[in-house]
Scaffold this motif. Structure first.
Motif, PDB file in Angstrom:
ATOM      1  N   ASP A  16     -13.569  -3.389  15.074  1.00  0.00           N
ATOM      2  CA  ASP A  16     -12.963  -2.920  16.290  1.00  0.00           C
ATOM      3  C   ASP A  16     -11.613  -3.252  16.453  1.00  0.00           C
ATOM      4  O   ASP A  16     -10.836  -2.902  17.393  1.00  0.00           O
ATOM      5  CB  ASP A  16     -13.588  -3.312  17.601  1.00  0.00           C
ATOM      6  CG  ASP A  16     -15.317  -3.083  17.788  1.00  0.00           C
ATOM      7  OD1 ASP A  16     -15.557  -1.696  17.083  1.00  0.00           O
ATOM      8  OD2 ASP A  16     -15.984  -3.663  18.078  1.00  0.00           O
ATOM      9  N   VAL A  17     -10.841  -3.837  15.522  1.00  0.00           N
ATOM     10  CA  VAL A  17      -9.441  -4.262  15.356  1.00  0.00           C
ATOM     11  C   VAL A  17      -8.440  -3.156  15.335  1.00  0.00           C
ATOM     12  O   VAL A  17      -8.924  -2.074  14.533  1.00  0.00           O
ATOM     13  CB  VAL A  17      -9.084  -5.197  14.396  1.00  0.00           C
ATOM     14  CG1 VAL A  17      -7.545  -5.263  14.215  1.00  0.00           C
ATOM     15  CG2 VAL A  17     -10.065  -6.473  14.379  1.00  0.00           C
ATOM     16  N   PRO A  18      -7.791  -2.898  16.164  1.00  0.00           N
ATOM     17  CA  PRO A  18      -6.744  -1.665  16.237  1.00  0.00           C
ATOM     18  C   PRO A  18      -6.132  -1.460  15.139  1.00  0.00           C
ATOM     19  O   PRO A  18      -5.725  -2.511  14.235  1.00  0.00           O
ATOM     20  CB  PRO A  18      -5.811  -2.066  17.312  1.00  0.00           C
ATOM     21  CG  PRO A  18      -6.706  -2.852  18.294  1.00  0.00           C
ATOM     22  CD  PRO A  18      -7.295  -3.833  17.283  1.00  0.00           C
ATOM     23  N   ASP A  19      -5.859  -0.432  14.466  1.00  0.00           N
ATOM     24  CA  ASP A  19      -5.191  -0.079  13.100  1.00  0.00           C
ATOM     25  C   ASP A  19      -3.883  -0.891  13.209  1.00  0.00           C
ATOM     26  O   ASP A  19      -3.702  -1.229  12.153  1.00  0.00           O
ATOM     27  CB  ASP A  19      -4.973   1.435  12.906  1.00  0.00           C
ATOM     28  CG  ASP A  19      -4.644   1.778  11.430  1.00  0.00           C
ATOM     29  OD1 ASP A  19      -5.294   1.728  10.673  1.00  0.00           O
ATOM     30  OD2 ASP A  19      -3.505   2.083  11.413  1.00  0.00           O
ATOM     31  N   ILE A  20      -3.233  -0.711  14.115  1.00  0.00           N
ATOM     32  CA  ILE A  20      -1.678  -1.713  14.108  1.00  0.00           C
ATOM     33  C   ILE A  20      -1.915  -3.123  13.880  1.00  0.00           C
ATOM     34  O   ILE A  20      -1.073  -3.701  13.296  1.00  0.00           O
ATOM     35  CB  ILE A  20      -0.982  -1.185  15.346  1.00  0.00           C
ATOM     36  CG1 ILE A  20       0.548  -1.514  14.994  1.00  0.00           C
ATOM     37  CG2 ILE A  20      -1.429  -2.011  16.478  1.00  0.00           C
ATOM     38  CD1 ILE A  20       1.482  -1.271  15.999  1.00  0.00           C
ATOM     39  N   ASP A  21      -2.968  -3.747  14.107  1.00  0.00           N
ATOM     40  CA  ASP A  21      -3.174  -4.919  14.004  1.00  0.00           C
ATOM     41  C   ASP A  21      -4.086  -5.549  12.705  1.00  0.00           C
ATOM     42  O   ASP A  21      -4.251  -6.606  12.406  1.00  0.00           O
ATOM     43  CB  ASP A  21      -3.913  -5.667  15.212  1.00  0.00           C
ATOM     44  CG  ASP A  21      -3.318  -5.653  16.580  1.00  0.00           C
ATOM     45  OD1 ASP A  21      -2.152  -5.582  16.681  1.00  0.00           O
ATOM     46  OD2 ASP A  21      -3.785  -5.283  17.720  1.00  0.00           O
ATOM     47  N   ARG A  22      -4.224  -4.432  11.888  1.00  0.00           N
ATOM     48  CA  ARG A  22      -5.073  -4.944  10.650  1.00  0.00           C
ATOM     49  C   ARG A  22      -4.107  -5.161   9.340  1.00  0.00           C
ATOM     50  O   ARG A  22      -2.846  -4.687   9.394  1.00  0.00           O
ATOM     51  CB  ARG A  22      -5.862  -3.736  10.017  1.00  0.00           C
ATOM     52  CG  ARG A  22      -6.895  -3.093  11.066  1.00  0.00           C
ATOM     53  CD  ARG A  22      -7.459  -1.903  10.627  1.00  0.00           C
ATOM     54  NE  ARG A  22      -8.419  -1.554  11.520  1.00  0.00           N
ATOM     55  CZ  ARG A  22      -9.701  -1.549  11.300  1.00  0.00           C
ATOM     56  NH1 ARG A  22     -10.218  -1.915  10.024  1.00  0.00           N
ATOM     57  NH2 ARG A  22     -10.717  -1.174  12.084  1.00  0.00           N
ATOM     58  N   GLU A  23      -4.280  -6.377   8.690  1.00  0.00           N
ATOM     59  CA  GLU A  23      -3.604  -6.722   7.625  1.00  0.00           C
ATOM     60  C   GLU A  23      -4.050  -6.100   6.441  1.00  0.00           C
ATOM     61  O   GLU A  23      -5.293  -6.177   6.178  1.00  0.00           O
ATOM     62  CB  GLU A  23      -3.477  -8.083   7.568  1.00  0.00           C
ATOM     63  CG  GLU A  23      -2.601  -8.637   6.439  1.00  0.00           C
ATOM     64  CD  GLU A  23      -2.229 -10.315   6.408  1.00  0.00           C
ATOM     65  OE1 GLU A  23      -1.800 -10.826   5.454  1.00  0.00           O
ATOM     66  OE2 GLU A  23      -2.817 -10.989   7.318  1.00  0.00           O
ATOM     67  N   ARG A  24      -3.436  -5.645   5.497  1.00  0.00           N
ATOM     68  CA  ARG A  24      -3.859  -4.897   4.402  1.00  0.00           C
ATOM     69  C   ARG A  24      -3.040  -5.162   3.162  1.00  0.00           C
ATOM     70  O   ARG A  24      -1.938  -5.742   2.992  1.00  0.00           O
ATOM     71  CB  ARG A  24      -3.521  -3.295   4.611  1.00  0.00           C
ATOM     72  CG  ARG A  24      -4.398  -2.546   5.814  1.00  0.00           C
ATOM     73  CD  ARG A  24      -4.601  -1.092   5.496  1.00  0.00           C
ATOM     74  NE  ARG A  24      -5.463  -0.622   6.536  1.00  0.00           N
ATOM     75  CZ  ARG A  24      -5.035  -0.277   7.610  1.00  0.00           C
ATOM     76  NH1 ARG A  24      -3.959  -0.221   8.187  1.00  0.00           N
ATOM     77  NH2 ARG A  24      -6.104   0.471   8.402  1.00  0.00           N
ATOM     78  N   VAL A  25      -3.637  -5.001   2.077  1.00  0.00           N
ATOM     79  CA  VAL A  25      -3.288  -5.279   0.547  1.00  0.00           C
ATOM     80  C   VAL A  25      -3.432  -4.292  -0.234  1.00  0.00           C
ATOM     81  O   VAL A  25      -4.611  -3.483   0.011  1.00  0.00           O
ATOM     82  CB  VAL A  25      -3.692  -6.734   0.045  1.00  0.00           C
ATOM     83  CG1 VAL A  25      -5.184  -6.586  -0.203  1.00  0.00           C
ATOM     84  CG2 VAL A  25      -2.914  -7.113  -1.188  1.00  0.00           C
ATOM     85  N   GLU A  26      -2.424  -3.634  -1.205  1.00  0.00           N
ATOM     86  CA  GLU A  26      -2.810  -2.794  -1.973  1.00  0.00           C
ATOM     87  C   GLU A  26      -3.320  -3.153  -3.246  1.00  0.00           C
ATOM     88  O   GLU A  26      -2.707  -3.862  -3.975  1.00  0.00           O
ATOM     89  CB  GLU A  26      -1.222  -2.016  -2.391  1.00  0.00           C
ATOM     90  CG  GLU A  26      -0.587  -1.336  -1.316  1.00  0.00           C
ATOM     91  CD  GLU A  26      -1.384  -0.023  -0.590  1.00  0.00           C
ATOM     92  OE1 GLU A  26      -1.816   0.613  -1.596  1.00  0.00           O
ATOM     93  OE2 GLU A  26      -1.313   0.391   0.403  1.00  0.00           O
ATOM     94  N   VAL A  27      -4.558  -2.928  -3.459  1.00  0.00           N
ATOM     95  CA  VAL A  27      -5.653  -3.264  -4.471  1.00  0.00           C
ATOM     96  C   VAL A  27      -5.306  -2.224  -5.605  1.00  0.00           C
ATOM     97  O   VAL A  27      -5.621  -0.828  -5.321  1.00  0.00           O
ATOM     98  CB  VAL A  27      -6.850  -3.458  -4.139  1.00  0.00           C
ATOM     99  CG1 VAL A  27      -7.791  -3.771  -5.319  1.00  0.00           C
ATOM    100  CG2 VAL A  27      -6.744  -4.536  -3.095  1.00  0.00           C
ATOM    101  N   VAL A  28      -5.171  -2.361  -6.857  1.00  0.00           N
ATOM    102  CA  VAL A  28      -5.033  -1.443  -7.706  1.00  0.00           C
ATOM    103  C   VAL A  28      -6.627  -1.428  -8.224  1.00  0.00           C
ATOM    104  O   VAL A  28      -7.315  -2.090  -8.451  1.00  0.00           O
ATOM    105  CB  VAL A  28      -4.395  -2.136  -9.207  1.00  0.00           C
ATOM    106  CG1 VAL A  28      -4.371  -1.334 -10.422  1.00  0.00           C
ATOM    107  CG2 VAL A  28      -2.768  -2.436  -8.788  1.00  0.00           C
TER     108      VAL A  28
END
Length: 395
Positions: free
Chosen positions: A325-337
């Motif tokens: 339920d975490v809002p999209d703006i608060d998500r931490e992401r990493v670019e995985v190959v």
């Protein structure tokens, strides 16, 4: 949210994840007034000195948008004399925090030097620091170790890129061992060991292990494929030397583990699966770790030229996500190959499942001793065994 509540707040971002190719970053994050590049001390001080006037043109190593135009100020040289940077530990910066939280167990993030002499393209360390090492003084290091012991800090994480690369690193560990003997702290030391294991790394590991201060020593390979290692510009130890070092650690009873990275350029499905088997063949049976290849913003692999040459396709993966339920703006992401010129997305999925299978069953000792027996007594290779299990599971 802070900017919405207090529009006059000056928000500035720094650190290794602020991209050098900064225009898209500032466009996507208009609340960021300043993007700071490189080492932070001089830039941070300059930001504070000009925060009231908002005259950003006088701040070095920053990028910002003015009247719709991207402005980047000249980069400041790296600090040549690290003694010009005060120690937050010795200056008492953390004292109010520690006293206000007497029941907390603290981890100290600590540097003895800066820089990395390697230029692995998947990493932004060597490229960012331009290889030359700069060291903090031995006197400061001794005082900080005494501080950690006196403040009863359970763990110190040495944030050097290659601890054990310098002769004095063993002396630093001697000081930690003495501090624990006198005060009982620090109880554990963690670090990034030198990329190529050597006698000094072994001696450091042995001293920490004998005092129960070591979690394990990394014997990093990242790949066993010479073509892959050339593609990512990584110097590596030969597999025969790797086996010799592993035998030495095993004989001393020192825990050691190795790491592979999935989906590096030029890696194929066959070479990755074979690489996992080669590591098992070399004697690593209790701790093989396979990591995803992630594109760091300022790593050479993430350059437009590299992305095109190796046809790198990525997937934005949520990390540290505790709730859906975490809002999209608060998500931490990493670019995985997840796809390269030599490994399709379907092959990546196969390799990812294979890696998890080996880590769960072999590291977890569910099939480890069976596979060792089958390899030694019946000639059944590790690759054949685990590939067979994976094929059976997918039937």
């Amino acid at each position: 949210k802070l900017k919405q509540k207090k529009p006059d707040t000056l928000l500035f971002f720094g650190g290794p994840h602020v991209p050098d190719r900064v225009a898209p970053f500032l466009k996507q994050n208009p609340f960021v007034a300043l993007a700071c590049h490189g080492e932070g001390e001089q830039v941070f001080l300059s930001v504070l000195e000009h925060a009231e006037s908002r005259d950003f043109s006088r701040i070095p190593s920053v990028s910002y948008v003015k009247d719709g135009t991207l402005v980047s100020t000249p980069r400041v040289d790296r600090l040549k004399d690290l003694s010009s940077v005060p120690s937050p530990y010795l200056e008492g910066t953390f004292e109010p925090l520690i006293k206000a939280n007497p029941n907390e167990h603290w981890i100290a993030m600590w540097e003895t030097n800066r820089g990395c002499p390697f230029s692995c393209t998947f990493c932004d360390w060597g490229s960012a620091t331009m290889t030359k090492l700069r060291s903090f003084t031995s006197d400061r290091i001794a005082q900080e170790i005494e501080y950690f012991a006196r403040e009863r800090v359970p763990m110190v994480f040495i944030c050097d890129a290659n601890f054990g690369i310098l002769p004095r690193d063993e002396e630093i560990i001697d000081r930690f061992v003495e501090a624990k003997a006198l005060h009982g702290f620090p109880q554990q030391i963690r670090t990034n060991f030198a990329k190529n294991s050597n006698n000094r790394v072994f001696d450091i590991s042995r001293k920490l292990f004998e005092k129960s201060m070591l979690m394990g020593t990394t014997l990093s390979l990242q790949s066993t494929n010479p073509e892959v290692l050339r593609a990512v510009e990584r110097e590596n130890i030969a597999i025969v030397d790797y086996r010799a070092w592993l035998a030495r650690y095993r004989e001393a009873g020192i825990p050691a583990y190795t790491e592979l990275i999935l989906a590096l350029p030029r890696e194929t499905r066959a070479s990755f699966v074979e690489g996992v088997a080669r590591i098992l063949e070399s004697g690593i049976h209790d701790d093989l770790r396979v990591f995803e290849c992630c594109l760091l913003p300022n790593a050479p692999m993430n350059s437009p030229e590299s992305l095109h040459e190796h046809q790198l396709e990525t997937f934005a993966k949520d990390i540290y996500l505790e709730s859906p339920d975490v809002p999209d703006i608060d998500r931490e992401r990493v670019e995985v190959v997840v796809s390269t010129s030599t490994m399709s997305r379907e092959e990546w999925v196969t390799c990812r499942v294979y890696a998890e299978l080996v880590q769960a069953l072999h590291n977890g000792a569910l099939t480890r001793f069976l596979t060792i027996w089958l390899r030694d007594r019946r000639g059944v290779s590790y690759e054949r065994f685990y590939a067979g299990i994976q094929a059976w599971a997918l039937e």
